[in-house]
Structures are given as structure tokens and as C-alpha cells.
Design a protein around this motif. Sequence first.
Motif, mmCIF file in Angstrom:
data_model
loop_
_atom_site.group_PDB
_atom_site.id
_atom_site.type_symbol
_atom_site.label_atom_id
_atom_site.label_comp_id
_atom_site.label_asym_id
_atom_site.label_seq_id
_atom_site.Cartn_x
_atom_site.Cartn_y
_atom_site.Cartn_z
ATOM 1 N N GLU A 54 0.857 -1.184 0.000
ATOM 2 C CA GLU A 54 0.000 0.000 0.000
ATOM 3 C C GLU A 54 0.893 1.234 0.000
ATOM 4 O O GLU A 54 1.839 1.319 0.766
ATOM 5 N N LYS A 62 -5.711 8.162 -10.767
ATOM 6 C CA LYS A 62 -5.093 6.878 -11.122
ATOM 7 C C LYS A 62 -4.415 6.947 -12.486
ATOM 8 O O LYS A 62 -3.500 6.184 -12.757
ATOM 9 N N ILE A 65 -0.578 7.736 -12.243
ATOM 10 C CA ILE A 65 0.303 6.736 -11.622
ATOM 11 C C ILE A 65 0.648 5.638 -12.620
ATOM 12 O O ILE A 65 -0.217 5.154 -13.339
ATOM 13 N N THR A 121 -5.271 -1.379 -7.290
ATOM 14 C CA THR A 121 -6.483 -0.590 -7.082
ATOM 15 C C THR A 121 -6.086 0.736 -6.446
ATOM 16 O O THR A 121 -5.101 0.813 -5.714
ATOM 17 N N TYR A 122 -6.869 1.768 -6.732
ATOM 18 C CA TYR A 122 -6.606 3.092 -6.178
ATOM 19 C C TYR A 122 -7.912 3.653 -5.657
ATOM 20 O O TYR A 122 -8.873 3.806 -6.406
ATOM 21 N N LYS A 123 -7.939 3.914 -4.352
ATOM 22 C CA LYS A 123 -9.160 4.428 -3.740
ATOM 23 C C LYS A 123 -8.788 5.306 -2.555
ATOM 24 O O LYS A 123 -7.965 4.906 -1.727
ATOM 25 N N LEU A 127 -2.942 3.565 -2.987
ATOM 26 C CA LEU A 127 -2.681 2.636 -4.089
ATOM 27 C C LEU A 127 -2.360 1.286 -3.467
ATOM 28 O O LEU A 127 -1.417 1.161 -2.679
#
Length: 148
Positions: A54, A62, A65, A121-123, A127
Motif C-alpha cells: 500500500e 489513477k 500513476i 487498485t486506487y481508492k 494505491l
Amino acid sequence: MSLVKLNRKKIPWINDVTTHWFNTDDFFTDDFMSRGANLPAMNVKENPKNFEVELAVPGFDKTDIEVSLENDILHVCAKKKQDAVEENENGYTRREFSYNSFDRKLQMPKSVNQKKDVKATYKNGILKLQLAKSDAAVQSSKKLIEIA
């Protein structure tokens, strides 16, 4: 009211005379003193079947990146387009939010299976990457040894 940014050196008790006298120029200007300054904070967790990485990268989309895995190196970088904005725009008298670019490379252990896809995933500014372990690393189980 006007706010003024305080300008302190990283290590105020060391000045140019002291570093020259002790011949520590290279020591205090080495990367390790500022290495974490532009790198995002990171958490790494090992699970039985994978590794979870993480990275805290708030302020990025996103699409900013890029993540790649090649030759046992996990490469995560991001570039944020900086718009030239006046401080007085939108009522700001001071702006300190900055989303600087970063470039982070991590050596992966041999137990990571590079042939399997990395799940990303990015939230909410985090990341998350999941790196699958190789079959040999997953199958090896802990063997308890009896103490006599």
C-alpha cells in the motif's frame, strides 16, 4: 493577518564550518537524509498466497500513476501536472498543498511470481498492489520442530 513560513535547516546545529571541519560534507548531503522527502509512505503485508503493498498517494488521479514489474524490480511513479495558479485565485492567501512527482523502485523477493499479473487498485488516495507468490513459496508450509 499574514502568515510567514518558518525557514529552518534540517539539522540547525550543523553549519558549513562544522561540516567542513569534520569533513562530513558527503555524509550530511547523502541521499539518506532526504530519501523519504518525496517518497510516499508505504505498508507491506505478507499473506500466505501474496504480498500486499500500500502506498499513500493522495492528490493523484489513477491516470497519473504508473506501475511496472520487471527484472525483480517493482517500479511505481507518478507525475502530477502542476497548473500555474495565483495564490489570490479563489480567495487563497497561501497554498501549501503540493503533489510532487515521485519515483519509487523496490527489489522484489524471489518468492514473487512475476508471470502473474499484479492487481492494482486506487481508492481514497491509497494505491494497493497485490503481488502473487510463486507456487513453491505458497506450497512450503511451516514445519514445527519438537523440542527435546
